[in-house]
Enzyme design. Structure first.
Site, short mmCIF file in Angstrom:
data_model
loop_
_atom_site.label_atom_id
_atom_site.label_comp_id
_atom_site.label_asym_id
_atom_site.label_seq_id
_atom_site.Cartn_x
_atom_site.Cartn_y
_atom_site.Cartn_z
N TRP A 104 10.69 88.99 53.76
CA TRP A 104 12.14 89.07 53.82
C TRP A 104 12.66 90.08 52.79
CZ3 TRP A 104 14.15 86.72 57.87
CH2 TRP A 104 13.52 85.59 58.41
N ILE A 127 15.22 81.15 58.99
CA ILE A 127 16.28 81.20 57.98
C ILE A 127 15.86 82.16 56.88
CG2 ILE A 127 17.64 79.86 56.32
CD1 ILE A 127 16.74 77.34 57.98
N CYS A 128 16.70 83.13 56.59
CA CYS A 128 16.45 84.07 55.50
C CYS A 128 17.10 83.49 54.24
CB CYS A 128 17.05 85.44 55.84
SG CYS A 128 16.77 86.69 54.58
N LEU A 129 16.28 82.78 53.44
CA LEU A 129 16.76 82.12 52.24
C LEU A 129 15.62 82.16 51.22
CD1 LEU A 129 19.11 80.40 51.02
CD2 LEU A 129 17.95 78.39 51.96
N HIS A 162 22.39 84.83 58.24
CA HIS A 162 21.06 84.64 57.66
C HIS A 162 20.19 83.69 58.50
CE1 HIS A 162 22.15 86.89 54.11
NE2 HIS A 162 23.26 86.19 54.05
#
Length: 139
Positions: free
Chosen positions: A132, A78-80, A71
Site C-alpha cells: 500500500w 481496506i487501505c489502512l 480507502h
C-alpha cells in the site's frame, strides 16, 4: 473474549462465525449515526494466522454491502496502515474496529479509490500482500 463483552459502538461479533472456527471472525457493523453511512449495515472479516498477535489479522469488508469510501476497494480490501506496516501486537480487534469506524465516520464524500478498477483486477486475494501507498489521510 473482550469483543463480546465490550464491543465498540455499532459492532457485534457474529456468534455463528466463532462457533465454526477461531481463526475467522465475522463482525457485523452499523454505520455510525450522523455520518454518511448512518443506517447502513456492513460486515468485516478478520482472519487470524497462527502468529497473531505478532502478525496482523487479515481484515476486509465482505458481504452484500461494501462501503463506498476512498480507502475501501469494491472487493472489500481496506487501505489502512495499522492493518499492515503500522501493526503492533498491542493493537486489538477492538482497536482495529474503532479505526475502521473512525475512517468511515470522517468521510465527507462517498467515492471509490481512484485506482479501484485496476486494483480489483490485479490484486492478490489477501490484502496483506498488497504494498500500500499511504499518501492520503483525508477522504
Amino acid at each position: 473474549m473482550a469483543l463480546q463483552s465490550d464491543p465498540p459502538p455499532g459492532m457485534t461479533l457474529n456468534e455463528r462465525s466463532v462457533q465454526n472456527t477461531i481463526t475467522e471472525w465475522f463482525i457485523d457493523m452499523d454505520g455510525a449515526p450522523g455520518t454518511l453511512y448512518e443506517g447502513e449495515k456492513f460486515q468485516l472479516l478478520f482472519k487470524f494466522s497462527g502468529r497473531y498477535p505478532f502478525d496482523s489479522p487479515q481484515v476486509m469488508f465482505t458481504g452484500e454491502n461494501i462501503p463506498i469510501h476512498p480507502h475501501v476497494y469494491s472487493n472489500g480490501h481496506i487501505c489502512l496502515s495499522i492493518l499492515t506496516e503500522d501493526w503492533s501486537p498491542a493493537l486489538s480487534v477492538q482497536s482495529v474496529c474503532l479505526s475502521i469506524i473512525s475512517m468511515l465516520s470522517s468521510c465527507k464524500e462517498k467515492r471509490r479509490p481512484p485506482d479501484n478498477s485496476f486494483y480489483v483486477k490485479t490484486c492478490n486475494k489477501n490484502p496483506k500482500k498488497t504494498k500500500w501507498w499511504y499518501h492520503d489521510d483525508t477522504c
